[in-house]
Design a protein around this motif. Structure first.
Motif, PDB file in Angstrom:
ATOM      1  N   ALA A  25      71.864  55.000  -9.612  1.00 54.32           N
ATOM      2  CA  ALA A  25      71.458  53.901  -9.888  1.00 54.32           C
ATOM      3  C   ALA A  25      72.343  53.258  -9.163  1.00 54.32           C
ATOM      4  O   ALA A  25      73.288  53.367  -9.145  1.00 54.32           O
ATOM      5  N   GLU A  26      72.271  52.260  -9.201  1.00 57.08           N
ATOM      6  CA  GLU A  26      73.197  50.903  -8.077  1.00 57.08           C
ATOM      7  C   GLU A  26      73.557  49.627  -9.238  1.00 57.08           C
ATOM      8  O   GLU A  26      74.805  50.146  -9.423  1.00 57.08           O
ATOM      9  N   SER A  27      72.420  49.268  -9.582  1.00 54.55           N
ATOM     10  CA  SER A  27      73.029  48.609 -10.629  1.00 54.55           C
ATOM     11  C   SER A  27      73.636  48.918 -12.237  1.00 54.55           C
ATOM     12  O   SER A  27      73.693  49.622 -12.465  1.00 54.55           O
ATOM     13  N   LYS A  28      75.261  48.433 -12.212  1.00 55.12           N
ATOM     14  CA  LYS A  28      76.072  48.206 -13.980  1.00 55.12           C
ATOM     15  C   LYS A  28      75.096  48.570 -15.205  1.00 55.12           C
ATOM     16  O   LYS A  28      75.379  49.104 -15.929  1.00 55.12           O
ATOM     17  N   GLU A  29      74.135  47.040 -15.035  1.00 59.12           N
ATOM     18  CA  GLU A  29      72.991  47.307 -16.440  1.00 59.12           C
ATOM     19  C   GLU A  29      72.415  48.392 -16.154  1.00 59.12           C
ATOM     20  O   GLU A  29      72.027  48.894 -17.218  1.00 59.12           O
ATOM     21  N   ILE A  30      71.820  49.534 -14.821  1.00 58.05           N
ATOM     22  CA  ILE A  30      70.774  50.035 -15.105  1.00 58.05           C
ATOM     23  C   ILE A  30      71.561  51.508 -15.956  1.00 58.05           C
ATOM     24  O   ILE A  30      71.342  51.715 -16.532  1.00 58.05           O
ATOM     25  N   ILE A  31      72.262  51.820 -15.381  1.00 58.80           N
ATOM     26  CA  ILE A  31      73.510  52.739 -15.396  1.00 58.80           C
ATOM     27  C   ILE A  31      73.769  53.042 -16.146  1.00 58.80           C
ATOM     28  O   ILE A  31      73.579  53.575 -17.446  1.00 58.80           O
ATOM     29  N   ARG A  32      74.481  51.910 -17.212  1.00 57.87           N
ATOM     30  CA  ARG A  32      74.431  51.288 -18.665  1.00 57.87           C
ATOM     31  C   ARG A  32      73.480  51.656 -19.592  1.00 57.87           C
ATOM     32  O   ARG A  32      73.609  52.944 -20.867  1.00 57.87           O
ATOM     33  N   LEU A  33      71.924  51.496 -18.780  1.00 55.18           N
ATOM     34  CA  LEU A  33      70.852  51.789 -19.927  1.00 55.18           C
ATOM     35  C   LEU A  33      71.092  53.427 -19.715  1.00 55.18           C
ATOM     36  O   LEU A  33      70.702  54.014 -21.050  1.00 55.18           O
ATOM     37  N   VAL A  34      71.038  54.184 -18.726  1.00 53.68           N
ATOM     38  CA  VAL A  34      70.233  55.400 -18.640  1.00 53.68           C
ATOM     39  C   VAL A  34      71.603  55.615 -19.244  1.00 53.68           C
ATOM     40  O   VAL A  34      71.359  56.692 -19.718  1.00 53.68           O
ATOM     41  N   LYS A  35      72.876  55.408 -19.441  1.00 52.62           N
ATOM     42  CA  LYS A  35      73.502  56.121 -20.098  1.00 52.62           C
ATOM     43  C   LYS A  35      73.100  56.716 -21.992  1.00 52.62           C
ATOM     44  O   LYS A  35      73.540  57.451 -22.417  1.00 52.62           O
ATOM     45  N   ARG A  36      72.952  55.021 -22.364  1.00 61.01           N
ATOM     46  CA  ARG A  36      72.381  55.153 -23.408  1.00 61.01           C
ATOM     47  C   ARG A  36      71.809  55.812 -23.841  1.00 61.01           C
ATOM     48  O   ARG A  36      71.388  56.460 -25.161  1.00 61.01           O
ATOM     49  N   GLU A  37      70.249  55.594 -23.083  1.00 61.33           N
ATOM     50  CA  GLU A  37      69.964  56.703 -23.210  1.00 61.33           C
ATOM     51  C   GLU A  37      69.484  58.061 -23.719  1.00 61.33           C
ATOM     52  O   GLU A  37      69.420  59.408 -23.956  1.00 61.33           O
ATOM     53  N   LEU A  38      70.485  58.636 -22.670  1.00 64.97           N
ATOM     54  CA  LEU A  38      70.736  59.849 -22.121  1.00 64.97           C
ATOM     55  C   LEU A  38      71.320  60.093 -23.492  1.00 64.97           C
ATOM     56  O   LEU A  38      71.865  61.609 -23.968  1.00 64.97           O
ATOM     57  N   ASN A  39      72.934  59.271 -23.689  1.00 66.29           N
ATOM     58  CA  ASN A  39      72.855  60.101 -25.239  1.00 66.29           C
ATOM     59  C   ASN A  39      72.400  59.919 -26.331  1.00 66.29           C
ATOM     60  O   ASN A  39      73.012  60.727 -27.099  1.00 66.29           O
ATOM     61  N   LYS A  40      71.430  58.868 -26.820  1.00 65.64           N
ATOM     62  CA  LYS A  40      70.314  58.768 -27.549  1.00 65.64           C
ATOM     63  C   LYS A  40      69.749  60.526 -28.507  1.00 65.64           C
ATOM     64  O   LYS A  40      69.365  60.729 -28.823  1.00 65.64           O
ATOM     65  N   GLN A  41      69.433  60.830 -26.889  1.00 63.24           N
ATOM     66  CA  GLN A  41      68.470  62.234 -26.407  1.00 63.24           C
ATOM     67  C   GLN A  41      69.402  63.592 -26.929  1.00 63.24           C
ATOM     68  O   GLN A  41      69.119  64.384 -25.982  1.00 63.24           O
ATOM     69  N   ASN A  42      70.743  62.698 -26.122  1.00 67.69           N
ATOM     70  CA  ASN A  42      71.544  64.377 -25.883  1.00 67.69           C
ATOM     71  C   ASN A  42      71.390  64.776 -25.168  1.00 67.69           C
ATOM     72  O   ASN A  42      71.533  66.572 -25.439  1.00 67.69           O
ATOM     73  N   PHE A  43      70.765  64.210 -24.148  1.00 66.23           N
ATOM     74  CA  PHE A  43      70.606  64.844 -22.939  1.00 66.23           C
ATOM     75  C   PHE A  43      71.765  65.848 -21.549  1.00 66.23           C
ATOM     76  O   PHE A  43      72.659  64.355 -21.561  1.00 66.23           O
ATOM     77  N   PRO A  44      72.128  67.073 -21.738  1.00 63.56           N
ATOM     78  CA  PRO A  44      72.809  67.438 -20.371  1.00 63.56           C
ATOM     79  C   PRO A  44      73.455  66.799 -19.664  1.00 63.56           C
ATOM     80  O   PRO A  44      72.279  67.310 -18.280  1.00 63.56           O
ATOM     81  N   VAL A  45      73.974  65.701 -18.969  1.00 64.83           N
ATOM     82  CA  VAL A  45      74.201  64.918 -17.342  1.00 64.83           C
ATOM     83  C   VAL A  45      75.561  65.465 -16.977  1.00 64.83           C
ATOM     84  O   VAL A  45      76.151  65.086 -17.422  1.00 64.83           O
ATOM     85  N   VAL A  46      76.396  65.340 -15.518  1.00 62.89           N
ATOM     86  CA  VAL A  46      76.912  64.942 -15.073  1.00 62.89           C
ATOM     87  C   VAL A  46      77.080  63.695 -14.756  1.00 62.89           C
ATOM     88  O   VAL A  46      76.737  63.357 -13.797  1.00 62.89           O
ATOM     89  N   TYR A  47      77.888  62.299 -14.485  1.00 64.66           N
ATOM     90  CA  TYR A  47      78.056  61.062 -14.090  1.00 64.66           C
ATOM     91  C   TYR A  47      79.020  61.816 -13.162  1.00 64.66           C
ATOM     92  O   TYR A  47      79.905  61.401 -12.577  1.00 64.66           O
ATOM     93  N   ASP A  48      79.011  60.762 -11.840  1.00 63.68           N
ATOM     94  CA  ASP A  48      79.631  61.380 -10.750  1.00 63.68           C
ATOM     95  C   ASP A  48      79.724  59.492 -10.347  1.00 63.68           C
ATOM     96  O   ASP A  48      78.444  59.080  -9.390  1.00 63.68           O
ATOM     97  N   GLU A  49      79.851  58.539 -10.908  1.00 62.69           N
ATOM     98  CA  GLU A  49      80.448  57.739 -10.666  1.00 62.69           C
ATOM     99  C   GLU A  49      81.395  57.617  -9.193  1.00 62.69           C
ATOM    100  O   GLU A  49      82.334  57.577  -8.884  1.00 62.69           O
TER     101      GLU A  49
END
Length: 64
Positions: A25-49
């Protein structure tokens, strides 16, 4: 210019990750929303920003 609904973009990224695919994702807003959903779901990911966006890399559990 085509404008896509943010919720649909976030859902698309989450579907990619659930399939085991890498999402970007390029958009800061989309990145924020994806991170929020991943945290809610306790989905294990690595972020490469980077300066231009964020890669979401799903982490797979290994069975020994």
């Amino acid at each position: 210019m085509l404008i896509l609904d943010q919720k649909r973009l976030v859902q698309s990224k989450l579907e990619q990750l659930n399939k085991g695919e890498i999402a970007y994702a390029e958009s800061k807003e989309i990145i924020r929303l994806v991170k929020r959903e991943l945290n809610k779901q306790n989905f294990p990911v690595v972020y490469d920003e980077t300066d231009s966006g964020c890669w979401f890399i799903p982490q797979h559990e290994t069975v020994l």
